[in-house]
Design a protein around this motif. Structure first.
Motif: not given
Length: 147
Positions: A121-147
């Motif tokens: 889904i992300g690749i299709k979105a990127a090809k359609a011109g959207h910026r995409v960022l992938f990460d796992s649930a744990t990765g997103w939780v870590a980012r939120l904790q840092e913020a």
């Protein structure tokens, strides 16, 4: 008005359209041989620039997304995951949810194809011109904790 090759290359650089410099001569020869009008020639030159720019932009967005692997949505094996809703996945692949500013969360145990679907889904979105960022649930939780 005619332009010398050096003028055309200058204009291409000024417009930040480097592919024009790369292909205008070859397309010019092709246009003369085929008897294209000026408009047809210009459309061919601009079409080449636009399609290569779009492809380059999509490749850049896909790389920036940091996907763990390249997975196409069409390659997803629904036989291994019969509970996956084919119509819903196809709908997500259209990217309509992006225009509607809706979120998509894929939940399930390991090995059910969540990453494959998210990347596809992300690749299709990127090809359609959207910026995409992938990460796992744990990765997103870590980012939120840092913020």
């Amino acid at each position: 008005m005619t332009g010398t090759p050096s003028q055309i290359e200058y204009y291409a650089r000024a417009l930040r359209a480097p592919r024009i410099s790369d292909g205008f001569r070859r397309l010019g020869d092709q246009a003369r041989d085929a008897g294209w009008s000026h408009e047809e020639y210009l459309a061919a030159v601009l079409s080449r620039e636009v399609s290569e720019r779009e492809a380059s932009g999509a490749a850049t967005r896909i790389k920036a997304a940091r996907f763990p692997a390249h997975k196409d949505l069409e390659e997803f094996n629904f036989d291994h995951q019969p509970s996956a809703d084919r119509n819903l996945i196809a709908h997500l692949g259209t990217g309509v949810f992006l225009a509607e500013a809706k979120n998509v969360v894929l939940l399930g145990p390991p090995g059910t194809g969540k990453t494959h679907l998210a990347v596809g889904i992300g690749i299709k979105a990127a090809k359609a011109g959207h910026r995409v960022l992938f990460d796992s649930a744990t990765g997103w939780v870590a980012r939120l904790q840092e913020a």
